[in-house]
Design a protein around this motif. Structure first.
Motif, PDB file in Angstrom:
ATOM      1  N   LEU A 161       3.407  11.698  -9.486  1.00 34.41           N
ATOM      2  CA  LEU A 161       1.579  11.835 -10.488  1.00 34.41           C
ATOM      3  C   LEU A 161       1.954  12.223 -11.655  1.00 34.41           C
ATOM      4  N   GLU A 210      -5.235   0.223  -2.413  1.00 40.01           N
ATOM      5  CA  GLU A 210      -4.804   1.057  -1.620  1.00 40.01           C
ATOM      6  C   GLU A 210      -5.759   0.980   0.387  1.00 40.01           C
ATOM      7  N   THR A 237       1.106  -0.934   0.364  1.00 44.23           N
ATOM      8  CA  THR A 237       0.202   0.136  -0.381  1.00 44.23           C
ATOM      9  C   THR A 237       0.196   0.739  -0.334  1.00 44.23           C
ATOM     10  N   TYR A 261     -12.694  -0.614  -6.327  1.00 45.76           N
ATOM     11  CA  TYR A 261     -11.825  -1.175  -6.773  1.00 45.76           C
ATOM     12  C   TYR A 261     -12.003  -2.456  -6.226  1.00 45.76           C
ATOM     13  N   ARG A 276     -12.537   2.313 -12.140  1.00 45.30           N
ATOM     14  CA  ARG A 276     -12.453   3.402 -13.103  1.00 45.30           C
ATOM     15  C   ARG A 276     -12.145   2.713 -15.045  1.00 45.30           C
ATOM     16  N   SER A 310      -1.039   6.793  -4.190  1.00 43.33           N
ATOM     17  CA  SER A 310      -0.761   6.877  -5.972  1.00 43.33           C
ATOM     18  C   SER A 310       0.170   7.624  -6.344  1.00 43.33           C
ATOM     19  N   GLY A 311       0.992   7.048  -7.297  1.00 44.24           N
ATOM     20  CA  GLY A 311       1.763   8.198  -7.593  1.00 44.24           C
ATOM     21  C   GLY A 311       3.038   7.762  -6.937  1.00 44.24           C
ATOM     22  N   ASP A 321      -3.176  11.315 -15.887  1.00 43.06           N
ATOM     23  CA  ASP A 321      -4.922  10.767 -14.725  1.00 43.06           C
ATOM     24  C   ASP A 321      -5.053  12.734 -15.587  1.00 43.06           C
ATOM     25  N   LYS A 333       4.503   2.145  -6.552  1.00 44.65           N
ATOM     26  CA  LYS A 333       3.615   0.437  -6.491  1.00 44.65           C
ATOM     27  C   LYS A 333       4.271  -0.315  -7.532  1.00 44.65           C
ATOM     28  N   ARG A 370      -6.508  11.976  -6.005  1.00 47.11           N
ATOM     29  CA  ARG A 370      -5.062  10.937  -5.079  1.00 47.11           C
ATOM     30  C   ARG A 370      -4.318  11.979  -4.297  1.00 47.11           C
ATOM     31  N   ALA A 380      -3.443  10.581  -0.364  1.00 49.29           N
ATOM     32  CA  ALA A 380      -2.072  10.574  -0.054  1.00 49.29           C
ATOM     33  C   ALA A 380      -2.011  10.834   1.136  1.00 49.29           C
TER      34      ALA A 380
END
Ligand SMILES: Nc1nc2c(ncn2[C@@H]2O[C@H](COP(=O)(O)OP(=O)(O)O)[C@@H](O)[C@H]2O)c(=O)[nH]1
Ligand SMILES: Nc1ncnc2c1ncn2[C@@H]1O[C@H](COP(=O)(O)OP(=O)(O)O)[C@@H](O)[C@H]1O
Length: 189
Positions: free
Chosen positions: A133, A102, A10, A80, A40, A13-14, A139, A17, A147, A151
């Motif tokens: 990101l 997440e 986890t 998700y 998504r 985002s960005g 995005d 991972k 995001r 974060a």
């Protein structure tokens, strides 16, 4: 499921991972990535069944009701979830199953599979996270803003995890993950 066979990764985002997981999978055939379902829309270059199973909202709801998901969550306006069939497939193949999910999903896994090893990936700095990101260029501004908002909450929860790895230099982060997971030396391929 045997101890140590389920790994949860986890991080905001960005943070990298996906990049880390791809490298680990390339180098360690004993690892298996669980492919999630999501509502998504696919990004350019994303492949059905490889990056995600892309489903409609109603199909996702059906899967939740039928108990087909080991965990699920809403993130930045989309749903998700981890289908049981992927977990079972990885276990059948005798592999270590990685879930790249997440925070809310990671908490559900902690409750349902307490033996899972849970790792949090941190960025070297907030500025660098934002830069990554944006530089990914995948995005919209709205998606990026959502995001980044998320974060902050996720990073605050990093202490809930078994250990944290800072993804500054990619190779250093990979080596740290490998040593924590007892995966042995990188083959360099
Ligand atoms: N709970 C949960 N989160 C997931 C799952 N699959 C992906 N995610 C997370 O959803 C978030 C958004 O993923 P994505 O839209 O691919 O964006 P990205 O992480 O910015 O590339 C990330 O934090 C993923 O780790 C899942 O099956 N369950
Ligand atoms: N250690 C790193 N140093 C610099 N850039 C990185 C590093 N790890 C990942 N990136 C870049 O950051 C961006 C986000 O990485 P990604 O793997 O998509 O993150 P996540 O899956 O966590 O959302 C990508 O453009 C990726 O190439």
């Amino acid at each position: 499921m045997k101890s140590g066979k389920l790994i949860v990764l986890t991080g905001p985002s960005g943070v990298g991972k996906g990049t880390l997981v791809r490298s680990l999978l390339n180098r360690h055939p004993e690892l298996y990535l669980s492919v999630s379902v999501t509502t998504r829309s696919p990004r350019e270059g994303e492949i059905e069944g490889q990056h995600y199973y892309f489903v409609s909202r109603s199909r996702f709801e059906q899967m939740v009701e039928a108990g087909e998901l080991a965990e699920w969550a809403e993130f930045a306006g989309n749903f998700y979830g981890t289908p049981y069939f992927g977990l079972k497939q990885g276990i059948r193949e005798g592999k270590w199953v990685i879930l790249e999910i997440e925070l809310e999903g990671a908490r559900q896994i902690r409750n349902n599979f307490p033996q899972a090893l849970r790792i949090f990936i941190l960025p070297p700095s907030w500025e660098e996270l934002e830069r990554r990101l944006r530089s990914r260029g995948q995005d919209s501004e709205i998606a990026i803003a959502r995001r980044l908002l998320r974060a902050k909450e996720e990073i605050e929860a990093a202490g809930e995890f078994d250990f944290q790895v800072v993804n500054d230099d990619l190779e250093v982060a990979l080596k740290k993950l490998e040593s924590k997971l007892n995966l042995g030396e990188l083959s360099g391929n």
